[in-house]
Design an enzyme around this catalytic site. Structure first.
Site: not given
Ligand code: DQA
Length: 145
Positions: A12-13, A20, A25, A76, A79, A100, A102, A109
């Site tokens: 998501p997102n 964003r 990011y 990735n 959230a 995994e 990020h 954070r």
């Molecule tokens: C994320 C970190 C997550 O906490 C966040 O909700 C994201 C991006 C990252 O790539 O740093 O959407 O996965």
């Protein structure tokens, strides 16, 4: 060849990357990230499939479809990382080797980002290097072959 085929899943997102919270990011769009990954995968002799969704069920369906077709998953989960037991179970159900990733260092954070419910079903985790988190995951796959 299944051994060399990798599913890259963005949660998501992440479709909003580029606009964003760029101070967190970065300024690369998801298309730019995927293009860079495709290019590096070709150099390493790996095959990629990239998928993004804002919906937990679609991410799970995509992981199910990869069973038997891909050996590796670079994920990735955004959230969902922090609370989706359903995504965790999807990963452990299909037997893909998962990494995994990020973009940010989630441990530096907010406290809710310090928990990953998918980490226990992944081979390893790479966080904090932006685009390079994904590229390092590709290198890890190439070295494991
Ligand atoms: C994320 C970190 C997550 O906490 C966040 O909700 C994201 C991006 C990252 O790539 O740093 O959407 O996965």
């Amino acid at each position: 060849m299944v051994e060399r085929r990798i599913l890259v899943v963005h949660g998501p997102n992440l479709n909003l990357l580029g606009t964003r919270e760029p101070e967190i990011y970065g300024s690369l769009t998801l298309q730019q990230i995927n293009a860079r990954l495709e290019e590096r995968a070709r150099e390493l002799g790996l095959e990629l499939e990239c998928f993004q969704s804002n919906h937990e069920g679609e991410l799970i369906d995509c992981i199910h479809r990869a069973q038997g077709r891909c050996k590796w998953l670079i994920i990735n989960a955004g959230a969902l990382t922090h609370y989706s037991y359903a995504l965790r179970d999807a990963i452990s159900s299909v037997g893909l080797k998962a990494i995994e990733v990020h973009l940010t260092n989630v441990f530096a954070r907010e406290p809710f980002r310090h928990v990953s419910v998918i980490a226990p079903v992944c081979v390893g985790q790479i966080a904090g290097f932006g685009l390079n988190s994904y590229l390092l995951a590709l290198e890890a796959v190439a070295r494991a072959l």
